[in-house]
Enzyme design. Structure first.
Site, PDB file in Angstrom:
ATOM      1  N   ALA A  47      51.077 -12.542 -17.846  1.00  0.00           N
ATOM      2  CA  ALA A  47      50.244 -12.579 -18.947  1.00  0.00           C
ATOM      3  C   ALA A  47      49.484 -11.270 -18.889  1.00  0.00           C
ATOM      4  O   ALA A  47      48.372 -11.111 -19.360  1.00  0.00           O
ATOM      5  CB  ALA A  47      49.174 -13.830 -18.777  1.00  0.00           C
ATOM      6  N   ALA A  48      49.748 -10.055 -18.393  1.00  0.00           N
ATOM      7  CA  ALA A  48      49.321  -9.124 -17.996  1.00  0.00           C
ATOM      8  C   ALA A  48      49.430  -7.848 -19.190  1.00  0.00           C
ATOM      9  O   ALA A  48      48.665  -6.975 -19.110  1.00  0.00           O
ATOM     10  CB  ALA A  48      49.307  -8.665 -16.623  1.00  0.00           C
ATOM     11  N   ARG A  53      53.777  -4.442 -29.475  1.00  0.00           N
ATOM     12  CA  ARG A  53      54.340  -4.446 -30.872  1.00  0.00           C
ATOM     13  C   ARG A  53      53.661  -5.507 -31.701  1.00  0.00           C
ATOM     14  O   ARG A  53      54.055  -5.571 -32.958  1.00  0.00           O
ATOM     15  CB  ARG A  53      55.890  -5.573 -30.504  1.00  0.00           C
ATOM     16  CG  ARG A  53      56.758  -4.298 -29.810  1.00  0.00           C
ATOM     17  CD  ARG A  53      57.833  -4.959 -29.232  1.00  0.00           C
ATOM     18  NE  ARG A  53      57.641  -5.542 -27.780  1.00  0.00           N
ATOM     19  CZ  ARG A  53      58.387  -6.087 -26.979  1.00  0.00           C
ATOM     20  NH1 ARG A  53      59.772  -6.221 -27.219  1.00  0.00           N
ATOM     21  NH2 ARG A  53      58.101  -6.623 -25.635  1.00  0.00           N
ATOM     22  N   GLN A 112      46.852  -7.429 -12.089  1.00  0.00           N
ATOM     23  CA  GLN A 112      47.789  -6.723 -11.989  1.00  0.00           C
ATOM     24  C   GLN A 112      47.573  -5.390 -12.587  1.00  0.00           C
ATOM     25  O   GLN A 112      46.997  -5.322 -13.920  1.00  0.00           O
ATOM     26  CB  GLN A 112      49.402  -6.864 -12.880  1.00  0.00           C
ATOM     27  CG  GLN A 112      50.254  -6.080 -12.747  1.00  0.00           C
ATOM     28  CD  GLN A 112      51.506  -6.168 -13.813  1.00  0.00           C
ATOM     29  OE1 GLN A 112      51.316  -6.951 -14.734  1.00  0.00           O
ATOM     30  NE2 GLN A 112      52.408  -5.496 -13.808  1.00  0.00           N
ATOM     31  N   THR A 118      57.108  -6.260 -15.598  1.00  0.00           N
ATOM     32  CA  THR A 118      57.552  -7.600 -15.336  1.00  0.00           C
ATOM     33  C   THR A 118      57.648  -7.666 -13.711  1.00  0.00           C
ATOM     34  O   THR A 118      57.108  -8.474 -13.197  1.00  0.00           O
ATOM     35  CB  THR A 118      58.401  -8.358 -16.117  1.00  0.00           C
ATOM     36  OG1 THR A 118      59.673  -7.709 -16.251  1.00  0.00           O
ATOM     37  CG2 THR A 118      57.830  -8.683 -17.498  1.00  0.00           C
ATOM     38  N   ASN A 268      56.888 -11.566 -29.510  1.00  0.00           N
ATOM     39  CA  ASN A 268      56.560  -9.996 -29.242  1.00  0.00           C
ATOM     40  C   ASN A 268      55.968  -9.418 -30.671  1.00  0.00           C
ATOM     41  O   ASN A 268      55.425  -8.467 -30.775  1.00  0.00           O
ATOM     42  CB  ASN A 268      57.752  -9.137 -28.933  1.00  0.00           C
ATOM     43  CG  ASN A 268      58.406  -9.707 -27.852  1.00  0.00           C
ATOM     44  OD1 ASN A 268      57.559  -9.841 -26.863  1.00  0.00           O
ATOM     45  ND2 ASN A 268      59.672  -9.745 -27.639  1.00  0.00           N
ATOM     46  N   ASN A 427      13.385 -24.900 -46.063  1.00  0.00           N
ATOM     47  CA  ASN A 427      13.469 -25.105 -44.698  1.00  0.00           C
ATOM     48  C   ASN A 427      12.766 -23.730 -44.101  1.00  0.00           C
ATOM     49  O   ASN A 427      12.617 -23.777 -42.844  1.00  0.00           O
ATOM     50  CB  ASN A 427      14.479 -25.799 -44.040  1.00  0.00           C
ATOM     51  CG  ASN A 427      15.741 -24.747 -44.343  1.00  0.00           C
ATOM     52  OD1 ASN A 427      15.807 -24.122 -45.371  1.00  0.00           O
ATOM     53  ND2 ASN A 427      16.765 -24.753 -43.392  1.00  0.00           N
ATOM     54  N   ALA A 464      10.854 -35.819 -61.061  1.00  0.00           N
ATOM     55  CA  ALA A 464      11.629 -34.624 -61.493  1.00  0.00           C
ATOM     56  C   ALA A 464      10.932 -33.468 -61.440  1.00  0.00           C
ATOM     57  O   ALA A 464       9.781 -33.388 -62.016  1.00  0.00           O
ATOM     58  CB  ALA A 464      12.606 -35.101 -62.547  1.00  0.00           C
ATOM     59  N   ARG A 481       4.080 -30.826 -60.628  1.00  0.00           N
ATOM     60  CA  ARG A 481       4.652 -29.753 -61.950  1.00  0.00           C
ATOM     61  C   ARG A 481       3.635 -29.737 -62.851  1.00  0.00           C
ATOM     62  O   ARG A 481       2.815 -30.320 -62.790  1.00  0.00           O
ATOM     63  CB  ARG A 481       6.046 -30.296 -62.421  1.00  0.00           C
ATOM     64  CG  ARG A 481       5.924 -31.742 -63.063  1.00  0.00           C
ATOM     65  CD  ARG A 481       7.040 -32.394 -63.639  1.00  0.00           C
ATOM     66  NE  ARG A 481       6.839 -33.584 -64.427  1.00  0.00           N
ATOM     67  CZ  ARG A 481       7.459 -34.526 -64.450  1.00  0.00           C
ATOM     68  NH1 ARG A 481       8.459 -34.670 -63.465  1.00  0.00           N
ATOM     69  NH2 ARG A 481       7.085 -35.441 -65.358  1.00  0.00           N
TER      70      ARG A 481
HETATM   71  C1  UD1 Z   1      61.501  -9.732 -21.157  1.00  0.00           C
HETATM   72  C2  UD1 Z   1      62.519  -9.483 -20.259  1.00  0.00           C
HETATM   73  C3  UD1 Z   1      63.934  -9.853 -21.222  1.00  0.00           C
HETATM   74  C4  UD1 Z   1      63.890 -11.126 -21.708  1.00  0.00           C
HETATM   75  C5  UD1 Z   1      62.498 -11.629 -22.639  1.00  0.00           C
HETATM   76  C6  UD1 Z   1      62.395 -13.030 -22.871  1.00  0.00           C
HETATM   77  C7  UD1 Z   1      62.196  -8.022 -18.691  1.00  0.00           C
HETATM   78  C8  UD1 Z   1      61.975  -6.389 -18.290  1.00  0.00           C
HETATM   79  N1  UD1 Z   1      62.458  -7.962 -19.955  1.00  0.00           N
HETATM   80  O1  UD1 Z   1      61.213  -8.744 -22.044  1.00  0.00           O
HETATM   81  O2  UD1 Z   1      64.899  -9.418 -20.249  1.00  0.00           O
HETATM   82  O3  UD1 Z   1      64.773 -11.387 -22.646  1.00  0.00           O
HETATM   83  O4  UD1 Z   1      61.303 -11.313 -21.561  1.00  0.00           O
HETATM   84  O5  UD1 Z   1      61.163 -13.219 -23.739  1.00  0.00           O
HETATM   85  O6  UD1 Z   1      61.189  -8.370 -18.127  1.00  0.00           O
HETATM   86  N2  UD1 Z   1      53.864  -8.617 -18.594  1.00  0.00           N
HETATM   87  C9  UD1 Z   1      52.898  -8.459 -17.284  1.00  0.00           C
HETATM   88  N3  UD1 Z   1      52.890  -7.284 -16.785  1.00  0.00           N
HETATM   89  C10 UD1 Z   1      53.466  -6.194 -17.219  1.00  0.00           C
HETATM   90  C11 UD1 Z   1      54.389  -6.533 -18.326  1.00  0.00           C
HETATM   91  C12 UD1 Z   1      54.503  -7.508 -19.026  1.00  0.00           C
HETATM   92  O7  UD1 Z   1      52.353  -9.473 -16.792  1.00  0.00           O
HETATM   93  O8  UD1 Z   1      53.445  -5.046 -16.665  1.00  0.00           O
HETATM   94  C13 UD1 Z   1      54.025 -10.073 -19.157  1.00  0.00           C
HETATM   95  C14 UD1 Z   1      53.652 -10.055 -20.588  1.00  0.00           C
HETATM   96  O9  UD1 Z   1      52.216 -10.281 -20.804  1.00  0.00           O
HETATM   97  C15 UD1 Z   1      54.441 -11.078 -21.185  1.00  0.00           C
HETATM   98  C16 UD1 Z   1      55.725 -11.096 -20.050  1.00  0.00           C
HETATM   99  O10 UD1 Z   1      55.180 -10.283 -18.983  1.00  0.00           O
HETATM  100  O11 UD1 Z   1      53.777 -12.549 -21.212  1.00  0.00           O
HETATM  101  C17 UD1 Z   1      56.878 -10.494 -20.700  1.00  0.00           C
HETATM  102  O12 UD1 Z   1      56.671  -9.266 -21.005  1.00  0.00           O
HETATM  103  P1  UD1 Z   1      57.536  -8.655 -22.415  1.00  0.00           P
HETATM  104  O13 UD1 Z   1      56.861  -7.190 -22.492  1.00  0.00           O
HETATM  105  O14 UD1 Z   1      56.981  -9.452 -23.462  1.00  0.00           O
HETATM  106  O15 UD1 Z   1      58.838  -8.574 -22.002  1.00  0.00           O
HETATM  107  P2  UD1 Z   1      59.860  -8.679 -23.101  1.00  0.00           P
HETATM  108  O16 UD1 Z   1      60.221  -7.180 -23.711  1.00  0.00           O
HETATM  109  O17 UD1 Z   1      59.898  -9.791 -24.236  1.00  0.00           O
HETATM  110 CA    CA Z   2      58.393 -11.210 -24.578  1.00  0.00          CA
END
Ligand code: UD1
Ligand code: CA
Length: 498
Positions: A47-48, A53, A112, A118, A268, A427, A464, A481
């Site tokens: 979730a980082a 987009r 992170q 990821t 996204n 009030n 009134a 009044r």
């Molecule tokens: C990713 C996958 C893709 C898959 C898709 C499914 C990779 C490279 N690609 O792409 O193959 O089909 O998910 O939804 O993993 N995040 C971090 N730290 C980071 C980057 C991202 O925690 O440095 C988190 C984001 O907050 C998000 C999740 O990882 O919750 C996925 O990242 P996102 O950028 O959405 O990956 P996709 O491009 O969707």
């Molecule tokens: Ca995604």
């Protein structure tokens, strides 16, 4: 290039202050059916990311579907599978905000910093995960994932003794997702995952996609994760590349396809968020209908995840029920009402166009059309609040009525009181708020202004158009009044003099 565990940091708010509240919920634990001693399993939720987009100043995982942040949905699903103490949310972009939004769940956090993809997210979680046997990796932006599917992924991973198990899905339109390349047709083993941007035209036709959910055995993951490279269009560490890295290290990499492709959908873009929101809300309406609630035109209603409604209540088109709203049985909520964090009893009629915020309405009350109940409004049993009536921090007693064009703020109003049209509690003196007390059985005539602090005693009458500045004793009449003047024949003379 070597990858150090950058900026590693994790903490667990529930434990730090010495309590474990919210961490274990035995009621939510499904029975462990496997005969072998259970592997120590963690869940890591990525979730980082920034969510570029979405073109938003808010972190992606805090965008909402069904009235709840994306991340909160994923945590809720994870908590049905393992206790919160084994769940780690990887935060980075706007880490404090994300942490704050979900910390009540009692999960742990890993920082992170910076966010380099990821793969790098999992590198950052390495130390926190070191004592576990396996980790299930979920994506914080895919809120429809179910506990059943997480369990299936875990069980399949264990059963296949794999180093990495990818949850895949067959999608009609796979655009934007990584494609899963199997070793051979019919095999569950995977050769590699190719991101959309790096796909050959041939690979782009593959409709089996990577959901972004995985199970990893920690030993091979941690032993090999530093082999990830950044030689891709984004210059990031892709977790998806672990498929090839592990395969080259002679580890087993498999995929399991989910039967329900819609539960892996990510968000996204704003358009994808809207689709997910619609799905979550549709499911919420179906659930309420299954529980006995009538919803005339569910596609038009906006009902948040935590809202509760009792059977035989009717919800008309274009109603919004938000936050922690609870509605009793046999109510009718007419169109265009927006009800937020409010409690409504049984058999309440909410006529069209009412706005309720942090209000309580007892059984048998009638509201609207166009009533505005602001925070702290408590409407008693069988009471009426009519059109263009605004209330705030008010207790309106049983059977009391304020039916037209009225402002009631900071007031304590007893039972069987009649508030005439156009009554205003004054009030606010520009600096402080003051209270109005109106005891049982009082009759306030139309167009009265009650200048607080002021008290109208039991059974009193206010004529009134009075401006009441002093307390009115029980059972008396107050007139505030100017006395009426009548000049007979004056109008006729005026006309004739023209
Ligand atoms: C990713 C996958 C893709 C898959 C898709 C499914 C990779 C490279 N690609 O792409 O193959 O089909 O998910 O939804 O993993 N995040 C971090 N730290 C980071 C980057 C991202 O925690 O440095 C988190 C984001 O907050 C998000 C999740 O990882 O919750 C996925 O990242 P996102 O950028 O959405 O990956 P996709 O491009 O969707
Ligand atoms: Ca995604």
């Amino acid at each position: 290039m070597s990858c150090e565990y950058q900026g590693l940091q994790f903490d667990r708010p529930g434990l730090r202050n010495g309590t474990a509240q919210g961490i274990l919920n035995p009621m939510k634990q499904p029975p462990n059916r496997s005969a072998k001693p259970a592997a120590r399993t963690a869940i890591a939720i990525m979730a980082a990311g920034k969510g570029t987009r979405l073109k938003s100043k808010h972190p992606k995982v805090l965008h909402e579907v069904g009235g709840k942040p994306l991340l909160a949905h994923v945590i809720a699903a994870a908590q049905q599978v393992i206790p919160a103490k084994d769940i780690y949310v990887i935060v980075g972009h706007e880490a404090d905000r994300v942490r704050q939004a979900v910390q009540d769940a009692g999960v742990g956090f890993v920082l992170q910093e910076p966010q380099r993809g990821t793969g790098h997210a999992l590198m950052s979680a390495g130390k926190a995960l070191a004592d576990y046997d396996q980790v299930i990796v979920l994506s914080g932006d895919a809120p429809l994932i179910t506990p059943e599917t997480i369990q299936k992924l875990r069980d399949f991973h264990q059963h296949r003794k794999a180093a990495m198990t990818i949850l895949s899905a067959q999608l009609e339109s796979p655009t934007g997702y990584g494609r899963v390349i199997r070793k051979a047709a019919g095999s569950d083993e995977v050769r590699t995952i190719v991101e959309e941007k790096s796909c050959t035209p041939e690979q782009r036709k593959i409709r089996e996609i990577n959901s972004g959910f995985y199970a990893f055995s920690l030993k091979p993951l941690l032993a090999n994760i530093e082999r990830l490279k950044t030689n891709n269009p984004h210059g990031e560490y892709y977790l998806t590349d672990m498929a090839q890295v592990l395969r080259e290290a002679k580890e087993r990499v498999v995929a399991i396809k989910t039967g329900n492709a819609s539960e892996i959908l990510g968000s996204n873009t704003r358009a994808e968020l809207a689709d997910l929101d619609q799905k979550v809300r549709r499911n919420k309406c179906l659930k309420l209908m299954a529980e006995g609630v009538t919803i005339f035109y569910p596609e038009s209603c906006v009902i948040d995840a935590e809202v509760e409604v009792e059977p035989d209540t009717v919800i008309e088109p274009f109603v919004q029920l938000l936050g922690h709203t609870r509605i009793g049985a046999d109510c009718r909520i007419r169109s265009y009402s927006v009800i937020h964090n409010s409690q409504i009893g049984e058999s309440v009629l909410v006529r069209p166009g009412c706005v309720l915020d942090d209000a309580r309405v007892a059984s048998g009350a009638v509201l609207g059309p166009y009533s505005h109940l602001r925070p702290g409004s408590e409407i008693g049993e069988g009471a009426h609040v009519g059109n263009f009536v605004e209330t705030k921090k008010v207790r309106l007693g049983k059977r009391s009525k304020a039916n037209h064009l009225t402002y009631l703020g900071d007031a304590e109003i007893g039972e069987d009181v009649n508030i005439g049209a156009g009554t205003i509690t004054c009030n606010y003196d520009g600096v402080h708020k003051h209270k109005t007390v109106i005891q049982d059985g009082v009759f306030v005539g139309s167009d009265s202004t009650l200048v607080a602090p002021v008290k109208l005693g039991k059974g009193a009458y206010v004529g009134a158009a009075s401006c009441i500045t002093d307390d009115v004793p029980e059972n008396s009449l107050a007139l505030g009044r100017a006395k009426q003047i009548v000049k007979e024949g004056w109008a006729k003379k005026k006309r004739e003099s023209r």
